[in-house]
Design an enzyme around this catalytic site. Structure first.
Site, PDB file in Angstrom:
ATOM      1  N   THR A 170      83.814 -66.727  28.911  1.00  0.00           N
ATOM      2  CA  THR A 170      84.903 -67.249  29.303  1.00  0.00           C
ATOM      3  C   THR A 170      85.000 -68.171  27.881  1.00  0.00           C
ATOM      4  O   THR A 170      85.406 -67.199  26.877  1.00  0.00           O
ATOM      5  CB  THR A 170      84.852 -68.482  30.284  1.00  0.00           C
ATOM      6  OG1 THR A 170      84.539 -67.751  31.463  1.00  0.00           O
ATOM      7  CG2 THR A 170      86.073 -69.126  30.592  1.00  0.00           C
ATOM      8  N   HIS A 171      84.950 -69.398  27.867  1.00  0.00           N
ATOM      9  CA  HIS A 171      85.195 -69.939  26.329  1.00  0.00           C
ATOM     10  C   HIS A 171      84.111 -69.999  25.276  1.00  0.00           C
ATOM     11  O   HIS A 171      84.101 -69.048  24.276  1.00  0.00           O
ATOM     12  CB  HIS A 171      85.488 -71.601  26.533  1.00  0.00           C
ATOM     13  CG  HIS A 171      86.748 -71.555  27.536  1.00  0.00           C
ATOM     14  ND1 HIS A 171      88.033 -70.769  27.408  1.00  0.00           N
ATOM     15  CD2 HIS A 171      87.005 -72.431  28.671  1.00  0.00           C
ATOM     16  CE1 HIS A 171      88.709 -71.374  28.131  1.00  0.00           C
ATOM     17  NE2 HIS A 171      88.079 -72.271  28.814  1.00  0.00           N
ATOM     18  N   VAL A 224      74.911 -59.292  35.781  1.00  0.00           N
ATOM     19  CA  VAL A 224      73.681 -59.332  35.463  1.00  0.00           C
ATOM     20  C   VAL A 224      72.700 -59.830  36.771  1.00  0.00           C
ATOM     21  O   VAL A 224      73.008 -60.971  37.230  1.00  0.00           O
ATOM     22  CB  VAL A 224      73.505 -60.312  34.225  1.00  0.00           C
ATOM     23  CG1 VAL A 224      71.958 -60.337  33.757  1.00  0.00           C
ATOM     24  CG2 VAL A 224      74.269 -59.634  32.982  1.00  0.00           C
ATOM     25  N   ASP A 266      79.469 -74.538  29.727  1.00  0.00           N
ATOM     26  CA  ASP A 266      79.212 -75.247  31.129  1.00  0.00           C
ATOM     27  C   ASP A 266      77.841 -75.074  31.773  1.00  0.00           C
ATOM     28  O   ASP A 266      77.400 -75.446  32.650  1.00  0.00           O
ATOM     29  CB  ASP A 266      80.270 -74.624  31.922  1.00  0.00           C
ATOM     30  CG  ASP A 266      81.595 -75.339  32.038  1.00  0.00           C
ATOM     31  OD1 ASP A 266      81.604 -75.929  30.962  1.00  0.00           O
ATOM     32  OD2 ASP A 266      82.548 -75.133  32.766  1.00  0.00           O
ATOM     33  N   ASP A 308      64.739 -67.601  20.507  1.00  0.00           N
ATOM     34  CA  ASP A 308      65.665 -66.521  20.243  1.00  0.00           C
ATOM     35  C   ASP A 308      66.622 -66.452  21.597  1.00  0.00           C
ATOM     36  O   ASP A 308      67.419 -65.404  21.797  1.00  0.00           O
ATOM     37  CB  ASP A 308      65.189 -65.259  20.032  1.00  0.00           C
ATOM     38  CG  ASP A 308      64.708 -65.075  18.536  1.00  0.00           C
ATOM     39  OD1 ASP A 308      65.318 -65.758  17.757  1.00  0.00           O
ATOM     40  OD2 ASP A 308      63.700 -64.370  18.376  1.00  0.00           O
ATOM     41  N   GLU A 312      80.070 -59.505  31.536  1.00  0.00           N
ATOM     42  CA  GLU A 312      81.049 -60.334  32.369  1.00  0.00           C
ATOM     43  C   GLU A 312      81.455 -59.814  33.646  1.00  0.00           C
ATOM     44  O   GLU A 312      81.782 -58.612  33.878  1.00  0.00           O
ATOM     45  CB  GLU A 312      82.275 -60.532  31.510  1.00  0.00           C
ATOM     46  CG  GLU A 312      83.444 -61.281  32.238  1.00  0.00           C
ATOM     47  CD  GLU A 312      83.126 -62.724  32.650  1.00  0.00           C
ATOM     48  OE1 GLU A 312      83.239 -62.976  33.887  1.00  0.00           O
ATOM     49  OE2 GLU A 312      82.574 -63.287  32.026  1.00  0.00           O
ATOM     50  N   ALA A 349      75.226 -72.192  25.744  1.00  0.00           N
ATOM     51  CA  ALA A 349      76.492 -72.825  25.230  1.00  0.00           C
ATOM     52  C   ALA A 349      77.362 -73.044  26.490  1.00  0.00           C
ATOM     53  O   ALA A 349      77.400 -72.402  27.565  1.00  0.00           O
ATOM     54  CB  ALA A 349      77.044 -72.338  24.245  1.00  0.00           C
ATOM     55  N   CYS A 394      92.224 -74.809  33.201  1.00  0.00           N
ATOM     56  CA  CYS A 394      92.916 -76.020  33.080  1.00  0.00           C
ATOM     57  C   CYS A 394      94.629 -76.062  33.358  1.00  0.00           C
ATOM     58  O   CYS A 394      95.118 -77.147  33.720  1.00  0.00           O
ATOM     59  CB  CYS A 394      92.647 -76.953  31.702  1.00  0.00           C
ATOM     60  SG  CYS A 394      93.087 -76.040  30.258  1.00  0.00           S
ATOM     61  N   THR A 399      67.605 -72.882  23.101  1.00  0.00           N
ATOM     62  CA  THR A 399      66.767 -73.570  24.329  1.00  0.00           C
ATOM     63  C   THR A 399      65.289 -73.366  23.969  1.00  0.00           C
ATOM     64  O   THR A 399      64.913 -73.271  22.863  1.00  0.00           O
ATOM     65  CB  THR A 399      66.927 -72.559  25.088  1.00  0.00           C
ATOM     66  OG1 THR A 399      66.234 -71.257  25.134  1.00  0.00           O
ATOM     67  CG2 THR A 399      68.507 -71.973  25.478  1.00  0.00           C
TER      68      THR A 399
END
Length: 444
Positions: free
Chosen positions: A9-10, A79, A279, A273, A32, A277, A42, A269
């Site tokens: 998404t973003h 996935v 949500d 590697d 995806e 990012a 939004c 994290t």
């Protein structure tokens, strides 16, 4: 360098594009589960309310464009298994049901969020809609064409906007929330009282301080039973909130209690590697100086860009967030940045002071002007600005951005009171309302 980006998404889009920009030879594969990318969710309420020029413009990027730029797009691929330690993942092609396992040098987790779905009987009913992705948007838009009544569950931004748009399009609307105010987590009571009056003036039934106990399909629609009442309508829409979609990584990477993956200031994290990012990840919340979970597109985009800048070498640090946001309901603009009293109390923060002023946004000698209500929140001991909000028929949204910078740069109320804001009668008073509320705070 082989990079897998899970989710697009973003955060997924901006991660992929920034990685490619800084590493033209990188082999980037995006996985995806949906068939579209970059949907601006939004805008769902605005689309439902017929305020969008074209639904196609609700997407700012495309699968074709990303592929043309050299990013391998595995759309409608789910996935199903990931080993973060070995950077191995398995994905199923939802069109063919074929499964394939691959190993990568780096993995980027941008799986986003999922709607909160409490275990309430009937919540999966035919006339109960979620409000998250493009498929949800299409379903709500289609249902709204013939609906004469609607129930919206959740009075945060999403629910508040949907209820407004239903009501102004002659759909009899009921707005339900477990808290006792609309937008209770976003604005103080003096603002939400006025918002609630606007809902009631537009025929919206406010069922606040009520918990939904069940959904039941009826011959004409849906019946929603709460601990205080029963409501019936043609459709019901859920706007309860979101949780990180990170179940696949549980036990493999450090997370906070709700499942958001903890990242450092370079989006790394706890596993080498592996980056996260958007949500699916935590953010650093500047007003509290602690990790938090704040699912906003603005956070996702900036974090995604940072993944791309830091995927080889940590070099550009995250500046954190103030959770700056805005909404417009019934012609009134509301904007906020940082903490208010309720948010501070929910986080166990004490020693907070708050002040509210009201003044016309420009001089009274102008043929027209309108009042602005401005609230500022600060730390009583350090005098550091921690948050604030603005409410008016005037567009005050960019003032929240100015306040956001003040919080990010750790300004005090004294600094803000003496900051340089323009004066020109078309636009402002000699003392801008942001400066004026800071002066009032400094004088306390």
């Amino acid at each position: 360098m082989k990079v897998a980006v899970i989710g697009c998404t973003h955060a997924g889009i901006f991660s992929s594009r920034e990685i490619l920009k800084n590493n033209p030879d990188a082999e980037i594969t995006v996985f995806e589960r949906n068939d579209t990318v970059s949907f601006l969710s939004c805008g769902i309420a605005l689309w439902v309310g017929n305020h969008v020029s074209s639904s196609e413009k609700m997407f700012y990027d495309s699968v074709a464009a990303m592929q043309a730029d050299g990013i391998q797009m595995k759309m409608q691929h789910d996935v199903t298994a990931v080993d973060l330690a070995t950077k191995t993942l398995t994905a199923v092609d939802l069109k063919t049901n074929e499964s394939k396992t691959e190993t990568f040098d780096k993995i980027v987790i941008t799986t986003g969020s999922k709607p909160v779905m409490p275990p309430i009987p009937g919540i999966d009913g035919a006339n109960v809609y979620k409000c998250k992705n493009w498929d949800d948007a299409k379903a709500i838009k289609e249902a709204a064409k013939s609906a004469k009544s609607a129930i919206v569950i959740g009075a945060g931004y999403i629910g508040a906007e949907l209820a407004e748009q239903f009501s102004v399009n002659n759909i009899k609307t009921t707005l339900i929330d477990g808290l006792d105010r609309v937008l209770a987590k976003n604005f103080d009571k003096d603002i939400t009282d006025e918002v609630e009056a606007q809902y009631q003036a537009h025929g919206v039934t406010l069922a606040l301080g009520q918990m939904v106990k069940s959904f039941e399909e009826t011959e004409t629609g849906v019946k929603v039973t709460t601990d205080k009442g029963v409501y019936e309508a043609d459709i019901a829409v859920l706007g309860i909130g979101f949780l990180p979609r990170t179940d696949l990584f549980t036990g493999q990477v450090d997370m906070i209690k709700n499942g958001a993956i903890i990242v450092d200031k370079y989006m790394q994290t706890s596993v080498k590697d592996v980056y996260a990012a958007g949500d699916s990840a935590t953010v650093f919340y500047n007003p509290t100086q602690k990790d938090d979970y704040i699912p906003l597109a603005t956070n996702a985009i900036r974090q995604g860009i940072l993944v791309g800048k830091n995927i080889n070498t940590p070099q550009v640090a995250y500046l954190g967030t103030q959770s700056t946001s805005a909404v417009e309901l019934y012609g009134y603009a509301m904007a906020a940045s940082g903490l208010n009293q309720q948010l501070a109390e929910a986080r166990g923060i004490t020693g907070i002071k708050e002040i509210t002023i009201e003044q016309d946004y420009r001089p009274d000698f102008m043929l027209t002007t309108t009042p602005v209500r401005a609230t500022l929140t600060w730390d009583e001991k350090t005098r550091q600005v921690l948050g604030g909000s603005f409410y008016s028929k005037h567009d005050i949204s960019q003032t929240a951005n100015a306040l956001s910078l003040a919080i990010q740069n750790k300004m005090t109320i004294d600094d803000l009171a003496m900051s340089d804001f323009l004066f020109q009668p078309n636009f402002s008073q000699p003392i801008n309302f942001l400066g004026a509320v800071a002066m009032a705070a400094a004088a306390e």
